[in-house]
Design an enzyme around this catalytic site. Structure first.
Site, PDB file in Angstrom:
ATOM      1  N   GLU A   1       0.900  -1.134   0.101  1.00  0.00           N
ATOM      2  CA  GLU A   1       0.140  -0.050   0.139  1.00  0.00           C
ATOM      3  C   GLU A   1       0.872   1.314   0.243  1.00  0.00           C
ATOM      4  OE1 GLU A   1      -2.079   0.324   3.630  1.00  0.00           O
ATOM      5  OE2 GLU A   1      -2.290   2.490   3.098  1.00  0.00           O
ATOM      6  N   ASP A   4       0.460   3.678  -2.857  1.00  0.00           N
ATOM      7  CA  ASP A   4       0.136   5.212  -2.943  1.00  0.00           C
ATOM      8  C   ASP A   4       0.761   6.222  -3.559  1.00  0.00           C
ATOM      9  OD1 ASP A   4      -1.267   7.346  -0.982  1.00  0.00           O
ATOM     10  OD2 ASP A   4       1.032   7.559  -0.837  1.00  0.00           O
ATOM     11  N   ASP A  29      -6.985   0.870   0.606  1.00  0.00           N
ATOM     12  CA  ASP A  29      -5.912   0.484   0.952  1.00  0.00           C
ATOM     13  C   ASP A  29      -5.602  -0.750  -0.111  1.00  0.00           C
ATOM     14  OD1 ASP A  29      -5.468   2.330   2.832  1.00  0.00           O
ATOM     15  OD2 ASP A  29      -5.489   0.894   4.607  1.00  0.00           O
ATOM     16  N   GLU A  33      -4.607   0.458  -3.454  1.00  0.00           N
ATOM     17  CA  GLU A  33      -3.250   1.210  -3.757  1.00  0.00           C
ATOM     18  C   GLU A  33      -2.300  -0.050  -3.756  1.00  0.00           C
ATOM     19  OE1 GLU A  33      -3.568   5.607  -1.317  1.00  0.00           O
ATOM     20  OE2 GLU A  33      -3.172   3.834  -0.205  1.00  0.00           O
TER      21      GLU A  33
END
Lengths: 219, 219
Positions: free
Chosen positions: B31, B35, B104, B107
């Site tokens: 994640e 991101d 999450d 990502e």
């Protein structure tokens, strides 16, 4: 040292080194793009080099590598200050020495490499410039419970205790859930899980660390 | 819709969809990487599609596209909830419907595509999923002075005034410097530059907007 890249279109490099004090167009938009690219490429380096680090730890390490002061150091090594295009006001006041102006120019230059040569070129430049810095990061050999305890002591806070909440699953695939609890005034509780009670405690401590230290750094 | 990508190594996709409640390894580290990649690829899209937007505006637009709620929407369109691996506690409490868990996982899935297929594959997936969202962003046709005035009015703050600070340079290459000043209690002053007084005022308003609205969003 020189930037380890030759531009096909030198006007991109020139724009990256043009501070807003020199008018428009300038490097502000490129800085936005470069900041994001740098964040992603450094994230990947940490993902590879710190295979056991939790998200919160990688986030803290990245902030150490790409904060304004750190990037200004990179910019000085590349002697970007000599090539900056500044307005006369910034020139007089020595803007070419200012951390923020240097860091922004470096970020913009990362974007310029991307726009000129694509992602792989950009990634190679960033990795070349940051490999030694990543290797020099303090490798925390301390486990999460120890780091949490030390951090709380440094803040003059009460130490955490750990409570077993549940055990689930068959004997050969047991999952332990543990709460890490910090008393008032912090009043923090976070759950961790693992295949042993010890691992679940480490996991819970990691969650608390990410939350507390994350909050602190973000504030 | 399905994720527009076929994994060579399906275990990467499986890991991306494993929430921490299911134990370790889970998608938390991915994640972090996803991101960052998402931020860079969306930054590039905004850089291309909003050639006149200042850094602060692109930053605000990106936050609209990649905040937790927006990413949860993408995750729901991809029906990631059905494939999530959750611990029994989260399963019982309906964790597969929670925005944060879905965002999450999305990502992490972006990172999984990167690790599986490289940057171009990842960029293609993100662009495919976000092109319509980027196109649907409110294209601000209002200039910076108007946007600043409206923002201040909405906050019940006094309106700014603009002061000419200096003019420099030869007649054919004049640079105007203007301060945008907001009275107490905000007490903000920021300088802008441009080849006309009007452009310098717009520039100063843009700087103030980035500072004020940036501060507010970051808090």
């Amino acid at each position: 040292m020189e930037l380890p890249y030759n531009f096909r279109d030198p006007s991109l490099a020139a724009l990256a080194l043009t501070h807003r004090s020199a008018g428009k167009p300038n490097n502000e938009r490129m800085e936005f793009l470069g900041d994001a690219l740098l964040g992603a490429i450094v994230a990947e380096m940490l993902y590879e080099t710190h295979p056991k680090a939790a998200e919160g730890e990688m986030s803290r390490l990245r902030a150490q590598l790409v904060n304004g002061q750190a990037l200004a150091t990179v910019a000085r090594e590349l002697e970007l200050g000599d090539s900056l295009k500044l307005g006369s006001g910034e020139l007089k006041s020595g803007g070419f020495r200012r951390d923020s102006i240097l860091a922004d120019a470096f970020e913009a230059l990362v974007a310029a490499v991307y726009l000129d040569g694509g992602f792989e070129a950009c990634r190679t430049v960033v990795r070349t410039l940051f490999t030694d810095r990543v290797a020099a990061l303090p490798h925390s050999s301390k486990d999460a419970k120890t780091r949490l305890q030390e951090w709380l002591q440094a803040q003059g806070q009460p130490l955490p205790h750990y409570e077993l909440v549940s055990t689930e699953g068959e004997e050969h695939a047991r999952v332990f859930e543990v709460n890490c609890v910090i008393a008032e005034p912090m009043a923090v509780t976070a759950a961790g899980r693992g295949s042993s009670r010890r691992l679940a405690e480490q996991d819970a401590a990691e969650v608390v660390l990410a939350r507390l230290v994350g909050v602190q750094e973000g504030s």
